[in-house]
Design a protein around this motif. Structure first.
Motif, short mmCIF file in Angstrom:
data_model
loop_
_atom_site.label_atom_id
_atom_site.label_comp_id
_atom_site.label_asym_id
_atom_site.label_seq_id
_atom_site.Cartn_x
_atom_site.Cartn_y
_atom_site.Cartn_z
N ARG A 72 16.36 11.91 30.96
CA ARG A 72 17.08 11.04 30.02
C ARG A 72 18.19 11.81 29.28
O ARG A 72 19.17 11.20 28.87
CB ARG A 72 16.09 10.44 29.00
N THR A 76 21.22 8.29 33.07
CA THR A 76 20.47 7.04 33.02
C THR A 76 19.79 6.72 34.36
O THR A 76 19.49 5.57 34.63
CB THR A 76 21.40 5.88 32.64
N GLY A 98 11.32 6.97 28.02
CA GLY A 98 12.47 6.54 28.81
C GLY A 98 12.19 6.07 30.21
O GLY A 98 13.12 5.75 30.94
N THR A 164 22.55 4.93 25.24
CA THR A 164 22.46 4.80 26.69
C THR A 164 23.00 3.43 27.09
O THR A 164 23.19 2.55 26.24
CB THR A 164 21.00 4.92 27.18
#
Length: 239
Positions: A72, A76, A98, A164
């Protein structure tokens, strides 16, 4: 030109599982690379681009949670956690750091394939630019400024907040629908273009990460409020 087959990185210390999963995925149109531990995974990811990582939780050296955090920090790339542990707490922890989905061993090969395809669809959907009005691309709330033309968020002190792609799309979803209760299913559909069922704690994990970036006190949220048995509501006024 035809797009290349999705490339899956399989990280598991069990060579038999690596070989079985790799062979199955290749027969279903994927490219695969395998790694036996975190050190090999990191070295492999430096030199290659992967569309998804299948990551075992229990590994020698750095465990899967630590490695998921590492992935992470680098980007992504979607992650599906694989583990012999099946407790809900373990699932939530994996998603909190994540992971995009979670599958307990022993698993059915067809279910694994369905999960991989669903996560890849969502990743592709979330990578698409969110629509916005080019004449008025900026939304403000509680001193924050969300510029949907630049896909950026600025805090009340004028500092850019790193988000993100998933966190950004989730925030846009909330900002465009303030004061409306949104269920987890609605959020999954809106944010990720979901076409298959997903363990719904993934939205909880995304909300938790977003809260840590925009809430004055993430433990007592005032912007993104939880609605019991309902979902979430964005309580801030948006202009």
């Amino acid at each position: 030109m035809e797009a290349p087959a999705p490339h899956i990185l399989i990280v598991d210390d069990d060579s038999e599982i690596r070989d079985l999963v790799s062979g199955f995925l290749k027969r279903n149109g994927f490219r695969t690379t395998s790694a036996a531990d975190g050190k090999a995974m990191k070295a492999t990811m430096v030199d290659g681009r992967f569309d998804l990582v299948l990551l075992d939780l229990m590994l020698p050296g750095d465990d899967g949670l630590t490695l998921c955090r590492h992935i992470r920090t680098k980007g992504t790339t979607p992650v599906i956690m694989l583990t012999a542990m099946g407790e809900t707490t373990d699932k939530i922890i994996g998603l909190e750091v994540g992971a995009d989905d979670y599958l307990a061993k022993p698993f059915n090969s067809r279910e694994l394939l369905a999960r991989i395809r669903a996560v890849l669809r969502r990743a592709q959907a979330s990578a698409q630019p969110t629509s916005f009005d080019p004449e008025n691309p900026v939304r403000t709330f509680e001193g924050f400024s969300l510029d949907m033309g630049r896909r950026s968020l600025t805090d009340p002190l004028g500092q850019e907040v790193e988000l993100t792609a998933g966190e950004y799309d989730l925030l846009v979803c909330f900002v465009e629908r303030p004061h409306r209760v949104l269920s987890r299913d609605q959020l999954l559909d809106l944010v990720k273009g979901r076409e298959a069922a997903l363990f719904d704690r993934s939205i909880d994990a995304q909300v938790s990460r977003l809260r840590r970036k925009i809430e004055p006190d993430p433990a007592n949220p005032t912007l993104i409020k939880t609605v019991r048995a309902g979902g979430y509501v964005f309580a801030a006024s948006v202009s």
